[in-house]
Scaffold this motif. Structure first.
Motif, mmCIF file in Angstrom:
data_model
loop_
_atom_site.group_PDB
_atom_site.id
_atom_site.type_symbol
_atom_site.label_atom_id
_atom_site.label_comp_id
_atom_site.label_asym_id
_atom_site.label_seq_id
_atom_site.Cartn_x
_atom_site.Cartn_y
_atom_site.Cartn_z
ATOM 1 N N GLU A 33 0.840 -1.200 0.000
ATOM 2 C CA GLU A 33 0.000 0.000 0.000
ATOM 3 C C GLU A 33 0.876 1.251 0.000
ATOM 4 O O GLU A 33 1.863 1.329 0.730
ATOM 5 C CB GLU A 33 -0.901 -0.003 1.230
ATOM 6 N N GLY A 35 1.432 5.505 0.335
ATOM 7 C CA GLY A 35 0.907 6.606 1.133
ATOM 8 C C GLY A 35 2.009 7.567 1.515
ATOM 9 O O GLY A 35 3.025 7.684 0.813
ATOM 10 N N PRO A 308 -2.533 6.506 4.460
ATOM 11 C CA PRO A 308 -2.726 5.858 3.155
ATOM 12 C C PRO A 308 -3.228 6.810 2.090
ATOM 13 O O PRO A 308 -3.931 7.791 2.380
ATOM 14 C CB PRO A 308 -3.772 4.771 3.459
ATOM 15 N N GLY A 309 -2.843 6.507 0.851
ATOM 16 C CA GLY A 309 -3.303 7.295 -0.280
ATOM 17 C C GLY A 309 -2.530 8.581 -0.453
ATOM 18 O O GLY A 309 -1.738 8.980 0.409
ATOM 19 N N PRO A 310 -2.753 9.263 -1.560
ATOM 20 C CA PRO A 310 -2.039 10.517 -1.813
ATOM 21 C C PRO A 310 -2.539 11.633 -0.911
ATOM 22 O O PRO A 310 -3.697 11.613 -0.462
ATOM 23 C CB PRO A 310 -2.370 10.814 -3.281
ATOM 24 N N TRP A 321 -7.987 13.623 6.119
ATOM 25 C CA TRP A 321 -6.951 12.724 5.595
ATOM 26 C C TRP A 321 -6.021 12.283 6.717
ATOM 27 O O TRP A 321 -5.714 11.101 6.861
ATOM 28 C CB TRP A 321 -6.187 13.428 4.474
#
Length: 336
Positions: A33, A35, A308-310, A321
């Protein structure tokens, strides 16, 4: 000419030098994952005596500063390892009959009353201020808290406050003050208090005093949410304005929630971060505020924050976020 369905990279916030793009290890529950890695997150104002000793376990908060608890709680908790990493002030040091004496939420032993200083300071015996500071240090305090709440009772005179600050500094301990009521922010600055437990919310701090606070390196712990609990109250508006000007003048802001005061989520409070953003802190300064290791000099080793994630494209979306973050071993993250 590009076609309408061409993929494009969306702009993301600049989170500053503390953020790095990473991929999680192929082992574990989230293999590969991607991030963002940040330093460990710290809440600089909590109260375990209200929320419970284990309330922040298994949250994204990797460190906290307890700003008021009975010394026996401090002594018991200081010997426990693991996360989150804890720092304590011990009891509130307050004038006789001063805040928070008599408050129902203040557990027995969480307020230590100190008589006013007398004499010329040349006695061979320790003063009441020195004794109280030494007690907190012996129980495991790494910061000393004083109550300067003129809105709720008597407060220390300048001589007694000076004695507390001097005693703490001789032991290498910073002093943090709860300031509430007219003139209390000025008293804290005049005495060289190292940090304010709350952004001042009952008085407008003039620009000259803010400049002096910045010059002595004073830190302000935010706690904007509890100034109005999300409502545009006069206290909330004063706090936001004071913090906006303090930050713009170069003041060092620390993320803190006063957890235990009102209904707040355990872990990251997006509402506190949103109010910091509304007060003018950009993404990089928000990250700095919530990852500052104060009162320690060094961050915890071997752990990091993984989000996690942009990163989002706007500061407006940054609080939610960050609320998805978790604590992971640093070795589980690979820089991209």
């Amino acid at each position: 000419m590009p076609r309408a369905d061409d993929s494009r990279t969306e702009a993301v916030l600049d989170l500053g030098p503390l953020a790095s793009a990473v991929r999680r290890s192929l082992n574990g529950d989230h293999p590969g994952e991607t991030g963002t890695m940040l330093p460990p997150l710290v809440d600089h104002h909590v109260h375990l005596m209200i929320i419970g000793e284990d309330a922040l376990a298994d949250t994204a908060i990797a460190g906290f500063v307890d700003l008021g608890a009975p010394p026996d709680l401090v002594a018991a908790r200081r010997h426990r390892g693991g996360l989150p990493r804890a720092d304590f002030a011990g009891a509130f040091l307050t004038a006789p009959g001063g805040y928070p004496v008599g408050r129902t939420w203040a557990a027995p032993g969480s307020a230590r009353e100190i008589a006013a200083e007398h004499g010329d300071g040349r006695s061979a015996l320790p003063s009441a201020a020195e004794t109280a500071v030494s007690e907190q240090h012996a129980f495991g305090a790494s910061v000393i808290k004083v109550a300067l709440n003129a809105a709720a009772g008597p407060v220390f005179d300048r001589a007694t406050l000076d004695a507390i600050v001097a005693s703490a500094h001789r032991l290498g301990l910073p002093v943090v003050a709860h300031v509430e009521g007219d003139g209390m922010a000025r008293l804290a600055v005049d005495a060289g208090v190292d940090a304010l437990a709350h952004t001042p919310f009952t008085e407008v701090v003039d620009d000259g005093l803010i400049a002096r606070a910045v010059a002595i390196g004073q830190r302000w712990i935010s706690t904007l949410y509890v100034a109005g609990y999300g409502e545009p109250t006069p206290d909330a508006e004063r706090a936001a304005d004071n913090l906006r000007r303090f930050a713009a003048a170069g003041g060092r802001v620390l993320y803190g929630t006063d957890l235990g005061n009102g209904d707040q989520p355990l872990g990251v409070n997006p509402a506190e971060l949103a109010l910091l953003a509304s007060a003018g802190l950009d993404a990089a300064h928000l990250v700095a505020a919530i990852t500052d290791p104060w009162p320690r000099r060094a961050r915890a080793e071997g752990i990091a924050t993984f989000v996690p994630g942009p990163p989002p494209a706007t500061t407006h979306d940054l609080p939610e976020w960050l609320a998805t973050a978790c604590v992971v071993p640093t070795e589980d993250l690979e820089l991209l």
